[in-house]
Write a protein that holds these residues in place. Structure first.
Motif, PDB file in Angstrom:
ATOM      1  N   GLY A 123       0.835  -1.188   0.000  1.00  0.00           N
ATOM      2  CA  GLY A 123       0.000   0.000   0.000  1.00  0.00           C
ATOM      3  C   GLY A 123       0.871   1.238   0.000  1.00  0.00           C
ATOM      4  O   GLY A 123       1.873   1.302   0.718  1.00  0.00           O
ATOM      5  N   LEU A 124       0.506   2.202  -0.823  1.00  0.00           N
ATOM      6  CA  LEU A 124       1.243   3.465  -0.900  1.00  0.00           C
ATOM      7  C   LEU A 124       0.260   4.614  -0.749  1.00  0.00           C
ATOM      8  O   LEU A 124      -0.648   4.756  -1.569  1.00  0.00           O
ATOM      9  N   GLN A 125       0.423   5.416   0.297  1.00  0.00           N
ATOM     10  CA  GLN A 125      -0.367   6.633   0.442  1.00  0.00           C
ATOM     11  C   GLN A 125       0.532   7.811   0.119  1.00  0.00           C
ATOM     12  O   GLN A 125       1.591   7.991   0.721  1.00  0.00           O
ATOM     13  N   ILE A 126       0.098   8.596  -0.867  1.00  0.00           N
ATOM     14  CA  ILE A 126       0.881   9.751  -1.287  1.00  0.00           C
ATOM     15  C   ILE A 126       0.012  10.998  -1.192  1.00  0.00           C
ATOM     16  O   ILE A 126      -1.141  10.998  -1.618  1.00  0.00           O
TER      17      ILE A 126
ATOM     18  N   LEU B  98      -9.010   6.063  -2.828  1.00  0.00           N
ATOM     19  CA  LEU B  98      -8.425   4.725  -2.813  1.00  0.00           C
ATOM     20  C   LEU B  98      -8.493   4.122  -4.209  1.00  0.00           C
ATOM     21  O   LEU B  98      -9.564   4.090  -4.824  1.00  0.00           O
ATOM     22  N   ALA B  99      -7.353   3.656  -4.721  1.00  0.00           N
ATOM     23  CA  ALA B  99      -7.295   3.037  -6.045  1.00  0.00           C
ATOM     24  C   ALA B  99      -6.586   1.693  -5.934  1.00  0.00           C
ATOM     25  O   ALA B  99      -5.551   1.590  -5.267  1.00  0.00           O
ATOM     26  N   TRP B 100      -7.138   0.665  -6.577  1.00  0.00           N
ATOM     27  CA  TRP B 100      -6.472  -0.634  -6.612  1.00  0.00           C
ATOM     28  C   TRP B 100      -6.469  -1.164  -8.036  1.00  0.00           C
ATOM     29  O   TRP B 100      -7.402  -0.966  -8.798  1.00  0.00           O
ATOM     30  N   SER B 101      -5.368  -1.836  -8.396  1.00  0.00           N
ATOM     31  CA  SER B 101      -5.215  -2.330  -9.764  1.00  0.00           C
ATOM     32  C   SER B 101      -4.968  -3.829  -9.776  1.00  0.00           C
ATOM     33  O   SER B 101      -4.613  -4.426  -8.763  1.00  0.00           O
ATOM     34  N   GLN B 102      -5.152  -4.402 -10.926  1.00  0.00           N
ATOM     35  CA  GLN B 102      -4.894  -5.818 -11.186  1.00  0.00           C
ATOM     36  C   GLN B 102      -5.506  -6.752 -10.143  1.00  0.00           C
ATOM     37  O   GLN B 102      -4.882  -7.701  -9.695  1.00  0.00           O
ATOM     38  N   MET B 103      -6.751  -6.458  -9.810  1.00  0.00           N
ATOM     39  CA  MET B 103      -7.565  -7.430  -9.085  1.00  0.00           C
ATOM     40  C   MET B 103      -7.690  -8.688  -9.936  1.00  0.00           C
ATOM     41  O   MET B 103      -7.751  -9.810  -9.427  1.00  0.00           O
ATOM     42  N   HIS B 104      -7.741  -8.490 -11.245  1.00  0.00           N
ATOM     43  CA  HIS B 104      -7.639  -9.573 -12.222  1.00  0.00           C
ATOM     44  C   HIS B 104      -6.213  -9.554 -12.767  1.00  0.00           C
ATOM     45  O   HIS B 104      -5.764  -8.544 -13.313  1.00  0.00           O
ATOM     46  N   GLY B 105      -5.506 -10.682 -12.620  1.00  0.00           N
ATOM     47  CA  GLY B 105      -4.076 -10.700 -12.893  1.00  0.00           C
ATOM     48  C   GLY B 105      -3.688 -10.413 -14.318  1.00  0.00           C
ATOM     49  O   GLY B 105      -2.565  -9.968 -14.586  1.00  0.00           O
ATOM     50  N   ASN B 106      -4.586 -10.646 -15.284  1.00  0.00           N
ATOM     51  CA  ASN B 106      -4.261 -10.437 -16.692  1.00  0.00           C
ATOM     52  C   ASN B 106      -4.764  -9.087 -17.211  1.00  0.00           C
ATOM     53  O   ASN B 106      -4.996  -8.927 -18.414  1.00  0.00           O
TER      54      ASN B 106
ATOM     55  N   ILE C  73      -2.879   3.877  -2.890  1.00  0.00           N
ATOM     56  CA  ILE C  73      -2.796   2.966  -4.026  1.00  0.00           C
ATOM     57  C   ILE C  73      -2.437   1.565  -3.553  1.00  0.00           C
ATOM     58  O   ILE C  73      -1.496   1.383  -2.767  1.00  0.00           O
ATOM     59  N   ILE C  74      -3.180   0.579  -4.044  1.00  0.00           N
ATOM     60  CA  ILE C  74      -2.780  -0.825  -3.889  1.00  0.00           C
ATOM     61  C   ILE C  74      -2.506  -1.346  -5.299  1.00  0.00           C
ATOM     62  O   ILE C  74      -3.438  -1.735  -6.012  1.00  0.00           O
ATOM     63  N   PRO C  75      -1.259  -1.324  -5.739  1.00  0.00           N
ATOM     64  CA  PRO C  75      -0.953  -1.817  -7.082  1.00  0.00           C
ATOM     65  C   PRO C  75      -0.816  -3.342  -7.052  1.00  0.00           C
ATOM     66  O   PRO C  75      -0.147  -3.892  -6.184  1.00  0.00           O
ATOM     67  N   VAL C  76      -1.470  -3.998  -7.973  1.00  0.00           N
ATOM     68  CA  VAL C  76      -1.412  -5.458  -8.102  1.00  0.00           C
ATOM     69  C   VAL C  76      -1.980  -6.134  -6.851  1.00  0.00           C
ATOM     70  O   VAL C  76      -1.250  -6.645  -6.005  1.00  0.00           O
ATOM     71  N   LEU C  77      -3.296  -6.130  -6.736  1.00  0.00           N
ATOM     72  CA  LEU C  77      -3.952  -6.825  -5.640  1.00  0.00           C
ATOM     73  C   LEU C  77      -3.848  -8.338  -5.802  1.00  0.00           C
ATOM     74  O   LEU C  77      -3.940  -9.071  -4.810  1.00  0.00           O
TER      75      LEU C  77
ATOM     76  N   LEU D 257       2.800   7.891 -10.966  1.00  0.00           N
ATOM     77  CA  LEU D 257       3.750   8.170  -9.889  1.00  0.00           C
ATOM     78  C   LEU D 257       5.029   8.823 -10.397  1.00  0.00           C
ATOM     79  O   LEU D 257       5.759   9.448  -9.625  1.00  0.00           O
ATOM     80  N   GLN D 258       5.298   8.678 -11.696  1.00  0.00           N
ATOM     81  CA  GLN D 258       6.489   9.278 -12.294  1.00  0.00           C
ATOM     82  C   GLN D 258       6.183  10.535 -13.099  1.00  0.00           C
ATOM     83  O   GLN D 258       7.077  11.087 -13.739  1.00  0.00           O
ATOM     84  N   SER D 259       4.924  10.986 -13.059  1.00  0.00           N
ATOM     85  CA  SER D 259       4.530  12.158 -13.825  1.00  0.00           C
ATOM     86  C   SER D 259       5.211  13.418 -13.299  1.00  0.00           C
ATOM     87  O   SER D 259       5.349  13.596 -12.078  1.00  0.00           O
TER      88      SER D 259
END
Length: 371
Positions: free
Chosen positions: A53-56, A64-72, A100-104, A84-86
């Motif tokens: 988890g990353l709080q920025i 709250l944002a989460w990604s790749q709940m579905h692995g594909n 952010i929860i990247p890749v749940l 994050l690199q913008s």
């Protein structure tokens, strides 16, 4: 702790291992100004991969944002890393706490599957909470108490826009919070954010944007969040043309994230025409295939073949294998590539269909490829 500088590395492609994700993500986090973020280990997947988890930012509006709940469905994670690199990240998160929860679903990522290592679709586990990954998301919701939830997904290539020749490069949804699909205040808030994306992105970048079906399923996380009164926007990365790397769509996705965050922190209210504008966004329909072969001679008649690429992980590489999807299917109107054999001068009658329905043709340049 690493130095507060980030070493440039090759961007992640459509498929990447979880180790490759960590090799990109962790240095990105460590390159952020130390007073702007909080980083934490949230728990482990079924196969004991770490979930972070990353709080920025420290603003009042909590997203709250989460990604790749579905692995594909990797475009969402790649877009988050780009966010994050913008160069304008400081401005984007001003007034915002973005969690952010990247890749749940890291095990599903590794095997390029929709489900987790126990074969469970995490987006059908919001009530039962039978999986460790689902419990991690539930704990994050309870702890963070977001004002806005961003449920980040990707969709298959067969979606087009209703009453349009355009494919769906992006789709959005404000999920229903009950079986009657009532338009509540939280739905109106998320509708206004989606409308802002459509108005800004379709005009400035020409993206084909559709609206996902809002049928209610209490086991889905977006519906569950909406039932709790949390305005929720579901993102779907789509496809167009030869963009099988999803690089163009990733750019649209990134801009959509920026628009939603920027709009939400300015105003989370709605206007009298918000609902009308939202439902005027064209619905998505399964009107596309990857390759549409028209007028193929077969048994003294012509047929139309719809070909879809089957995504398969082979020796650590994502392979796209052309397979017969349908024959003379009236609902399939378009192909991301269309071949009309009545006017194709270079066709050498070399189309081969194997026993497992794989299609190949040297003259038509139909073959498997890797992305």
């Amino acid at each position: 702790m690493m130095e507060n500088t980030q070493q440039q590395s090759k961007p992640l492609g459509r498929y990447f291992t979880y180790q490759e994700f960590e090799d990109q993500f962790l240095p990105i986090v460590q390159s952020l100004p130390q007073d702007t973020y909080t980083f934490s280990y949230l728990g482990s997947s079924v196969q004991n991969r770490s979930i972070y988890g990353l709080q920025i930012g420290h603003g009042k509006l909590k997203i709250l944002a989460w990604s790749q709940m579905h692995g594909n469905e990797s475009t969402s994670t790649r877009a988050l890393l780009d966010l994050l690199q913008s160069t304008d990240l400081d401005q984007i998160i001003k007034g915002v706490s973005l969690y952010i929860i990247p890749v749940l679903n890291p095990d599903g990522l590794e095997d390029w599957t929709r489900v987790n290592a126990n074969g469970v679709d995490l987006n059908r586990d919001a009530l039962e909470l039978s999986q460790p990954e689902s419990l991690i998301l539930k704990d994050a919701l309870d702890f963070f108490e977001p004002d806005l939830a961003l449920n980040l997904h990707g969709q298959r290539t067969f979606y087009g826009l209703n009453n349009s020749v355009l494919p769906a490069q992006l789709s959005f949804l404000t999920p229903s919070g009950d079986s009657n699909k009532q338009v509540t205040d939280s739905r109106l808030q998320s509708m206004s954010l989606i409308n802002a994306v459509v108005e800004q992105l379709s005009s400035s970048m020409g993206a084909g944007i559709g609206r996902y079906d809002d049928g209610y399923n209490p086991n889905c996380w977006g519906d569950h969040c909406q039932s709790l009164g949390i305005p929720t926007v579901l993102f779907e990365a789509g496809h167009s043309g030869d963009d099988y790397s999803r690089d163009q769509v990733k750019g649209f996705y990134l801009e959509s994230l920026k628009i939603v965050i920027s709009t939400a922190k300015r105003n989370m209210t709605w206007s009298d025409d918000t609902e009308t504008k939202y439902f005027n966004i064209p619905e998505i329909h399964k009107s596309y295939c990857d390759i549409l072969i028209r007028n193929l001679s077969s048994s003294c008649k012509s047929v139309d073949l719809a070909v879809m690429y089957h995504e398969q992980l082979i020796e650590g590489q994502l392979c796209f294998i052309p397979m017969i999807f349908a024959i003379n299917e009236p609902s399939i109107l378009y192909g991301h590539r269309t071949i009309d054999l009545t006017s194709h001068k270079t066709y050498n009658d070399d189309l081969v269909i194997s026993e497992d329905m794989e299609v190949s043709s040297d003259s038509l340049k139909i073959r498997s490829f890797i992305k």
